[in-house]
Design a protein around this motif. Structure first.
Motif, PDB file in Angstrom:
ATOM      1  N   LYS A   1      13.078  -5.360  -0.108  1.00 10.97           N
ATOM      2  CA  LYS A   1      12.047  -4.778  -0.904  1.00 10.97           C
ATOM      3  C   LYS A   1      10.626  -5.299  -0.469  1.00 10.97           C
ATOM      4  O   LYS A   1      10.390  -6.806  -0.789  1.00 10.97           O
ATOM      5  N   ARG A   2       9.651  -4.731   0.174  1.00 10.82           N
ATOM      6  CA  ARG A   2       8.214  -4.821   0.607  1.00 10.82           C
ATOM      7  C   ARG A   2       7.702  -4.501  -0.481  1.00 10.82           C
ATOM      8  O   ARG A   2       7.589  -3.507  -1.156  1.00 10.82           O
ATOM      9  N   LEU A   3       6.562  -5.517  -0.430  1.00  8.47           N
ATOM     10  CA  LEU A   3       5.080  -5.348  -0.864  1.00  8.47           C
ATOM     11  C   LEU A   3       3.772  -3.496  -0.952  1.00  8.47           C
ATOM     12  O   LEU A   3       4.046  -4.152   0.211  1.00  8.47           O
ATOM     13  N   THR A   4       3.339  -2.698  -1.774  1.00  8.77           N
ATOM     14  CA  THR A   4       2.742  -2.058  -1.317  1.00  8.77           C
ATOM     15  C   THR A   4       1.678  -2.947  -1.093  1.00  8.77           C
ATOM     16  O   THR A   4       1.288  -3.428  -1.549  1.00  8.77           O
TER      17      THR A   4
ATOM     18  N   VAL B   1       7.560   8.429   2.358  1.00  2.87           N
ATOM     19  CA  VAL B   1       6.791   8.054   0.559  1.00  2.87           C
ATOM     20  C   VAL B   1       5.411   7.711   0.735  1.00  2.87           C
ATOM     21  O   VAL B   1       5.228   7.761  -0.559  1.00  2.87           O
ATOM     22  N   GLY B   2       5.167   7.908   1.629  1.00  8.01           N
ATOM     23  CA  GLY B   2       3.552   8.037   1.773  1.00  8.01           C
ATOM     24  C   GLY B   2       2.649   6.793   0.745  1.00  8.01           C
ATOM     25  O   GLY B   2       1.795   6.805   0.707  1.00  8.01           O
ATOM     26  N   ALA B   3       3.553   5.616   1.582  1.00  9.60           N
ATOM     27  CA  ALA B   3       3.112   4.292   0.828  1.00  9.60           C
ATOM     28  C   ALA B   3       2.697   3.304   2.173  1.00  9.60           C
ATOM     29  O   ALA B   3       3.304   3.457   3.280  1.00  9.60           O
ATOM     30  N   TRP B   4       1.390   2.519   2.007  1.00  8.00           N
ATOM     31  CA  TRP B   4       1.489   1.579   3.110  1.00  8.00           C
ATOM     32  C   TRP B   4       2.401   0.407   2.369  1.00  8.00           C
ATOM     33  O   TRP B   4       2.062   0.131   1.215  1.00  8.00           O
ATOM     34  N   LEU B   5       3.323  -0.356   2.854  1.00  4.40           N
ATOM     35  CA  LEU B   5       4.079  -1.540   3.423  1.00  4.40           C
ATOM     36  C   LEU B   5       3.528  -2.504   3.953  1.00  4.40           C
ATOM     37  O   LEU B   5       4.178  -2.160   5.057  1.00  4.40           O
ATOM     38  N   MET B   6       3.752  -3.807   3.246  1.00  3.54           N
ATOM     39  CA  MET B   6       3.392  -4.843   4.121  1.00  3.54           C
ATOM     40  C   MET B   6       4.574  -5.423   5.038  1.00  3.54           C
ATOM     41  O   MET B   6       5.348  -5.154   5.079  1.00  3.54           O
TER      42      MET B   6
ATOM     43  N   GLN C   1       3.848   3.587  15.508  1.00  7.12           N
ATOM     44  CA  GLN C   1       3.165   3.275  14.019  1.00  7.12           C
ATOM     45  C   GLN C   1       2.301   3.799  13.321  1.00  7.12           C
ATOM     46  O   GLN C   1       1.683   3.644  14.524  1.00  7.12           O
ATOM     47  N   THR C   2       1.612   4.440  12.603  1.00 10.92           N
ATOM     48  CA  THR C   2       0.997   3.848  11.176  1.00 10.92           C
ATOM     49  C   THR C   2       0.491   2.699  10.809  1.00 10.92           C
ATOM     50  O   THR C   2       1.194   2.348  10.302  1.00 10.92           O
ATOM     51  N   LEU C   3      -0.470   1.781  11.247  1.00 11.75           N
ATOM     52  CA  LEU C   3      -0.749   0.214  10.872  1.00 11.75           C
ATOM     53  C   LEU C   3      -1.631  -0.017  10.091  1.00 11.75           C
ATOM     54  O   LEU C   3      -3.222   0.973  10.248  1.00 11.75           O
ATOM     55  N   LEU C   4      -2.483  -0.560   9.610  1.00 11.81           N
ATOM     56  CA  LEU C   4      -3.503  -1.029   8.401  1.00 11.81           C
ATOM     57  C   LEU C   4      -3.336  -2.271   8.403  1.00 11.81           C
ATOM     58  O   LEU C   4      -2.772  -3.017   7.970  1.00 11.81           O
ATOM     59  N   VAL C   5      -4.237  -2.906   8.960  1.00 11.23           N
ATOM     60  CA  VAL C   5      -4.553  -4.705   9.717  1.00 11.23           C
ATOM     61  C   VAL C   5      -6.233  -4.602   8.278  1.00 11.23           C
ATOM     62  O   VAL C   5      -7.297  -4.088   8.620  1.00 11.23           O
ATOM     63  N   LEU C   6      -5.432  -5.651   7.387  1.00  9.27           N
ATOM     64  CA  LEU C   6      -6.365  -5.792   6.673  1.00  9.27           C
ATOM     65  C   LEU C   6      -6.708  -7.262   6.053  1.00  9.27           C
ATOM     66  O   LEU C   6      -6.201  -8.294   6.382  1.00  9.27           O
ATOM     67  N   SER C   7      -8.232  -7.842   5.880  1.00 10.75           N
ATOM     68  CA  SER C   7      -8.781  -8.775   5.522  1.00 10.75           C
ATOM     69  C   SER C   7      -9.757  -8.585   4.318  1.00 10.75           C
ATOM     70  O   SER C   7     -10.267  -8.643   4.129  1.00 10.75           O
ATOM     71  N   LEU C   8      -9.282  -9.334   2.937  1.00 10.33           N
ATOM     72  CA  LEU C   8     -10.358  -9.289   1.699  1.00 10.33           C
ATOM     73  C   LEU C   8     -11.073 -11.208   2.397  1.00 10.33           C
ATOM     74  O   LEU C   8     -11.688 -11.124   1.347  1.00 10.33           O
ATOM     75  N   GLY C   9     -11.464 -11.414   3.418  1.00  7.45           N
ATOM     76  CA  GLY C   9     -11.230 -12.769   3.427  1.00  7.45           C
ATOM     77  C   GLY C   9     -10.310 -14.375   3.308  1.00  7.45           C
ATOM     78  O   GLY C   9     -10.749 -14.787   3.234  1.00  7.45           O
ATOM     79  N   THR C  10      -9.183 -13.782   2.621  1.00 10.06           N
ATOM     80  CA  THR C  10      -7.743 -15.072   2.674  1.00 10.06           C
ATOM     81  C   THR C  10      -6.754 -14.262   2.945  1.00 10.06           C
ATOM     82  O   THR C  10      -5.551 -14.802   2.642  1.00 10.06           O
ATOM     83  N   GLY C  11      -7.334 -13.827   4.880  1.00  9.98           N
ATOM     84  CA  GLY C  11      -6.415 -14.133   6.266  1.00  9.98           C
ATOM     85  C   GLY C  11      -6.151 -12.569   6.153  1.00  9.98           C
ATOM     86  O   GLY C  11      -6.816 -11.851   5.375  1.00  9.98           O
ATOM     87  N   VAL C  12      -5.046 -12.735   7.124  1.00 13.54           N
ATOM     88  CA  VAL C  12      -5.356 -11.247   7.629  1.00 13.54           C
ATOM     89  C   VAL C  12      -3.209 -10.817   7.301  1.00 13.54           C
ATOM     90  O   VAL C  12      -2.762 -11.365   7.392  1.00 13.54           O
ATOM     91  N   TYR C  13      -3.988  -9.431   6.805  1.00 14.84           N
ATOM     92  CA  TYR C  13      -2.015  -8.879   6.918  1.00 14.84           C
ATOM     93  C   TYR C  13      -1.897  -7.387   7.382  1.00 14.84           C
ATOM     94  O   TYR C  13      -2.435  -6.304   7.357  1.00 14.84           O
ATOM     95  N   GLU C  14      -0.594  -6.729   7.632  1.00 11.40           N
ATOM     96  CA  GLU C  14      -0.342  -5.820   9.014  1.00 11.40           C
ATOM     97  C   GLU C  14       0.393  -4.708   7.247  1.00 11.40           C
ATOM     98  O   GLU C  14       1.470  -5.641   7.064  1.00 11.40           O
ATOM     99  N   PHE C  15       0.241  -3.739   7.554  1.00 10.47           N
ATOM    100  CA  PHE C  15       0.959  -2.894   6.552  1.00 10.47           C
ATOM    101  C   PHE C  15       1.386  -1.732   7.699  1.00 10.47           C
ATOM    102  O   PHE C  15       0.734  -1.354   8.003  1.00 10.47           O
TER     103      PHE C  15
END
Length: 341
Positions: free
Chosen positions: A2-5, A188-193, A168-182
């Protein structure tokens, strides 16, 4: 498994760190939804009549692809009504885009390159969307936002990321607390980590540079590349691989996942002449790379310390493995001149 959205990840980050405001979370979710729509348009290709040139030039004098214009409009329309933004700026527009008076204003500024690597669109190679989020200055409260409000060094970014439209379509994001890939689950139209926190692997003998522009390189850049091209017989004592896709998103994503260094030097013959934009490309990518344990330099110093002087300012970019970036900088110092990157 089970992956985080994306939504759950940000809510948990909001609870854990206390630095992610709900308004910023909603803004990131809006950008992510727009990237889904852009991905869908790209997936249609010629069937959706999104390929080819628009027949116009952008503010930089570059020929606009149809998808450049489509993606720019999608990002504007998706983000202007939510109440999270004070204004937006895009590589494709001459000046800022103020939030229409009929919509509430927020405390953030959004900058974006709607389609990075658009020369790849018509041949089916990876392209991307890059975005950066700043806080609007407190002084902007109660008045119209100006371009000057965007003139903040990259270290002031509160979030940055990119979407990459490839196998694949990927989203790579940082909120200043690390870098995460979704990864976008299209069913299902969801971004999953799918990865994170990312750390740039050290020691990978790989570099990305456009060798067709070697006449523009400074002596330090030339030395760095020549030594690596010499392979086992050269001073590095090992063979290096060279990669170049003409899409910064694709090249930087490979470095985040595999290591190495990305170089797009400024023209050594014409100081100040460079290719990449500080606000839409260099700053967000430098933010991500530093969050992943790497370094990002413009040839004179840290990219995130550069004080912008204009929305479309350009800079040289050297980023990736911290040791490799420092080697380039050391060559510049050794040769008694800054590396004009």
């Amino acid at each position: 498994m089970k992956r985080l959205t994306l939504t759950r990840f940000m809510i948990e980050e909001q609870r854990r760190s206390g630095v992610l405001r709900p308004e910023l979370r909603l803004l990131i979710e809006t950008v992510a939804r727009a990237c889904k729509t852009i991905s869908h348009s790209i997936g249609k290709g010629a069937l959706g009549e999104v390929l080819g040139s628009q027949g116009t030039d952008n503010v930089q004098g570059e020929v606009q692809k149809k998808l450049d214009v489509i993606a720019n409009e999608l990002l504007l329309e998706a983000n202007e009504w939510g109440g999270h933004l004070a204004a937006m700026a895009s590589e494709e527009m001459e000046t800022l885009h103020r939030i229409p008076n009929r919509y509430p204003k927020g405390e953030y500024l959004l900058l974006f390159d709607p389609i990075d690597g658009s020369s790849n669109i018509d041949v089916g190679l990876s392209v991307g969307t890059i975005f950066s989020v700043l806080r609007a200055p407190v002084s902007a409260s109660g008045r119209e936002v100006t371009e000057q409000d965007f003139m903040q060094p990259g270290r002031e970014q509160v979030a940055a990321g990119y979407a990459i439209y490839g196998p694949q379509t990927l989203l790579v994001l940082s909120l200043g607390t690390g870098v995460y890939e979704f990864t976008l689950d299209r069913e299902v139209g969801a971004w999953l980590m799918t990865d994170g926190p990312l750390q740039i692997p050290a020691g990978n003998c790989e570099f990305a540079i456009n060798s067709a522009r070697h006449k523009q390189w400074s002596p330090a850049i030339t030395r760095y590349i020549d030594e690596r091209l010499a392979g086992e017989e050269g001073p590095c004592g090992t063979d290096y691989n060279m990669r170049w896709t003409a899409s910064m998103v694709a090249d930087v994503h490979r470095i985040l996942k595999r290591g190495g260094i990305f170089l797009y030097p400024a023209d050594h013959r014409s100081p100040g002449k460079a290719r990449l934009r500080l606000m839409y490309e260099a700053n967000p990518m430098a933010f991500l790379v530093e969050q992943a344990g790497g370094a990002a330099n413009d040839g004179y110093g840290r990219i995130l310390d550069v004080k912008p002087v204009g929305l479309h300012q350009r800079v040289g970019v050297i980023l990736g493995d911290k040791t490799e970036v420092e080697t380039v900088a050391a060559y510049g110092r050794e040769m008694a001149e800054p590396v004009k990157a």
